[in-house]
Structure formats: structure tokens, C-alpha cells
Write an enzyme that holds these catalytic residues in place. Sequence first.
Site, PDB file in Angstrom:
ATOM      1  N   THR A   1      -4.836  36.110 -41.323  1.00 11.22           N
ATOM      2  CA  THR A   1      -5.271  34.995 -41.002  1.00 11.22           C
ATOM      3  C   THR A   1      -5.983  34.669 -39.733  1.00 11.22           C
ATOM      4  O   THR A   1      -7.660  34.111 -39.783  1.00 11.22           O
ATOM      5  CB  THR A   1      -4.432  33.989 -41.354  1.00 11.22           C
TER       6      THR A   1
ATOM      7  N   LYS B   1      -1.601  45.050 -25.068  1.00 11.82           N
ATOM      8  CA  LYS B   1      -0.684  44.675 -23.393  1.00 11.82           C
ATOM      9  C   LYS B   1      -1.885  43.820 -22.742  1.00 11.82           C
ATOM     10  O   LYS B   1      -2.321  43.309 -22.880  1.00 11.82           O
ATOM     11  CB  LYS B   1      -0.171  45.573 -22.653  1.00 11.82           C
TER      12      LYS B   1
ATOM     13  N   PHE C   1       7.096  56.007 -28.975  1.00 15.65           N
ATOM     14  CA  PHE C   1       6.747  54.602 -29.451  1.00 15.65           C
ATOM     15  C   PHE C   1       6.044  53.781 -29.467  1.00 15.65           C
ATOM     16  O   PHE C   1       5.050  54.054 -29.020  1.00 15.65           O
ATOM     17  CB  PHE C   1       8.278  54.071 -28.739  1.00 15.65           C
TER      18      PHE C   1
ATOM     19  N   ASP D   1      -2.936  56.119 -29.094  1.00 12.14           N
ATOM     20  CA  ASP D   1      -1.694  55.015 -29.312  1.00 12.14           C
ATOM     21  C   ASP D   1      -2.057  54.770 -27.605  1.00 12.14           C
ATOM     22  O   ASP D   1      -0.838  55.104 -26.604  1.00 12.14           O
ATOM     23  CB  ASP D   1      -0.320  55.015 -29.423  1.00 12.14           C
TER      24      ASP D   1
END
Length: 513
Positions: free
Chosen positions: A389, A365, A228, A334
Site C-alpha cells: 500500500t 534503522k 539475523f 544486509d
Amino acid sequence: MVRALAVHTFTVLPRANLHSVYPFPLLSRSIHAQASPKVASDVDVVIPGEPKKVNVLTAVPGPRSKALLAEMHAIQESRSVAVFWEMAKSKGNYIVDADGNTLLDIIGHIGSLPLGYNHPNMLAAAKSDEWAAHLAQRPALGLCPPTDWPDKLRDTFLKVAPAGCDQVFTSCGCGASANENAFKAAFIRYRNLQRGTDAFSEIELSSCLKNEAPGSPDLAILSFKNGFHGRTLGTLSATRSKAIHKVDIPAFHWPQAPFPQMRYPLEEHTVENRVEEDRCLTAVEEILDKNAMPVAAVIVEPILAEGGDLHASPYFFRQLRIITENRGVAMIVDEVQTGCGATGTFWAHEQWNLESPPDFVTFAKKMQASGFYSRPEFRASHPFRLYNTWMGDPLRMLQLGVVLDTIEKDRLLNVVQTAGSSIMTGLHEMRTEFPDQVKNIRGSGTFVAFDAANATERDSLLDQLRQHGAHMGGCGDRSIRMRPSLIFSRRHTAEFLSILEKALISRQKAMSI
């Protein structure tokens, strides 16, 4: 393919060996908290005002929570909501819900709560003029950063930079944005190497605006079954779990490799697990060598979290690094869920003892901010290639500074290691008593999971845990996972195990009727 067999073991390190799992400089900046937590015996953390135990007054969710859920559902989708909570009343590892129930929080806002609720160091820092200035306005950091931004980068992100990855990119806040931008950086580097220059041709510039080659090349990211990596359009193509997030969404035709289906406990199945890992490594080699679409990067989680907390040995990841490096394919680790101490080392991949560092390490997280670390050669060759941005959030970086200071001062990696060892011991005892309800125990630090008999039993057990005062979550097809804060100590572990035993007895009784 035959690879030499080696057994890897993990130990809980004493205080004297802290730097072997915390290999970055001590943080120089201090937070002046009025009520600083005290560390007891180097493995317990005392948070002033934290509840002594759970206190369940109503069913969970109770009547007020249900009323709030109905009110919220009239405005936006809310069927995933588990509990409404009182922000001011929650403390340490305990969440107080809308009905006044005090629950032991073991899911930690899906693993994103590093210091629990209302930590005194965080509250003290939040009163500072520095924080107030960043609350009053949020800068576009890629265009007009504040004057202290370089110092802040050095004092936070670079303090914990993984070995070999001294470049940091800060993104919009979630793990998906971290991975999405790592994909882009890997593609950019791959194409520069292909063309032998970072200069673009006119045909590349014009064709990319029509989503056509050569400006928009056919390149792939290889991910693993049950992995995931996010819910944005690019990361969804690399996500291989939770079909509900992927269905109806167009996807890139990227390959997936099998991830080892290990037998647990790992130390009892070394030989058969090695065979399984070699099978998967061979599959990776075949994909990289034969896939019709060139693979620019491989992305892997140290523990496949949403897919069911699936583990592999350090050997597997060391071999994967060799395979990718030999083929000029980037390796993206990851660490969105595993990073920032949850596994007992600051980065989970430290436990692999890689000879060559990964090319990227993504984070979010518990780090509060999101982005990726990379090796210098993966810095984008032109400005605006990786851009948005905000380009990060100084306020979240200030939060990270408090987290890092507290980890160092209160030796929270030792706390995680000790608590994790106690959890694993207790779960193995539960497995003996409840073999049909507690299966396949695995974990690193407090990043722990076990399996129920099936999905229905898992969901029923989660409900019983909540009714007895433990707020937890599931993953994979039938797993129950733990994602507590870094201040989850021995007494919290003991309370959790007591609650789990009560919940298992309740389930056992219900199943016998």
C-alpha cells in the site's frame, strides 16, 4: 582450497581524505536550523542544550518506570522493555527516563537513532510546511505519489546509492521488509533467467495459486550461521540466531553456511583467521554446487550483529562476491544495522574494496526509511510484483534528508572514526585490567562489541552499566554491543569508558563476595 594471504588494515582518516570514505556528491539542500551544531576540531559535535554528564537519581528502572511497565503489560506484551523515556527532555546522546535519570544512550534504539535526541536540525525541519503536509496525509506511493517524489528520491536515496546499485526500492519501514522484498526480487530474476523470458505460462499462473510448482518453484536463499535478517516469515527462514523468534514458526528448507569464527584482535591472528575464512568459503561453494534446492541468492551482514557482532575480513567478502558472481547467484548485503555511517564509512561494505558491486544492499534503522538498492537487471519485470500500500514513507525520507545533510556538513563520518578509535583504545586498556570481564574486543567505527565471561555475567554487567548511567544492550550469547548515534563524540567516549570502569569494579567486588 588455498588462497593467497593478505593483511588488511584500517586507519582513521584525516579530514582531507573524507571523500575516500564518502564517495557520493555533496548534498545541495540545506536545513536552516536556529541553533546549528558546531564541530570542534573536526571530531567533536556540540549540541545546544545537551546534558554535560549522566545523572542517576534512582535505581534503573525506578518506581515510575516500574509502574508504567505494569500499566503497559496489562495492555500488551512488554517484557522486553528496558526503560521508559521523556521525549521532550532527552537531548543529544542523553536519554532522560521516566524517573528523571539522565543516561548516556549507547544503544540508540537498537542502532536506529542517527542524530541522537531532538537534534536542532531535525526539530527545525519538522516545523516546515513540507513536513506538515506529509503529516496530514500519507500517500500510496505506488499508485499516487506527490509531484516532487522523483526529485526527493534523487536528493536523498540516490545521493548515497552504493556503487553499481542505481535502483532503489522503498518498503514499509523495517529491515525485515527490506530483506523480504530483496529475496523476492532475486527469485524473480533467477526464474526469468531459467525460463529465458519474463513471460509466464498458463500452468505457472494457475499452479502458483495452489502453492505448487512450477508457479511456486523450489528455490532457496543461503544465509550464514548466527546471521539475523528479520522476523517475517521469509526472513525468519534466513535468520540463524535468536531461536525464540523462530521456534513454532514454519520455515523454508533453506541451507546455511558456517560464518568464520574469528579470533580477536584480528590483526594478531591473521594466519589462523585466514584458514578459518577459507574453510567457510569452501563450504559456501559446496552448498551452491550441490544443494538439492537451487540457491537464488546469498545474504550476508557485513558484521553479524544480533548473532554477536561477528566479523570477517574484507578478503572473505571479496571471495564471496567472486563465488556468487561466477555461479549466477545474487549477493545481498544486509546493511540494515551497519548502514548510514555507523562503521565509519557510509556503507560498511565500502571497506571491502569489491571489484564487482553486490547485487543488492538492504537498509533501514539509521536510514529512517527501509528498502534496498539493486543493480538495474534486478528490477522486477512486471508491475505489482514488488508492491504494498505505502511503498515507503515520504516523512521518513524527509528525516533522511536531514540526516544526510548533517552527516556532510558536520563531517560525522570523521566523528565516528575518531570516537571509534578512542573506544577501541580504551577497551583494550580495560581488557588488561579486567581480563575475565572484557574479552574479544572488535569493532569498526563505533559499531563496537566485547564479550563477557558468559551470558549471566554479561547481563549482570549490563545492569551495572545502567545503574551507573549507561544505557546499553547485548547480542549473541555473551556480547555487549555499542550502537550510539553518529554524534557520539570524544567526550561521550570518555564518559562511557569511565562508567564502564566503575561498573566493572562493581562487578568485580560482587564476584569476590
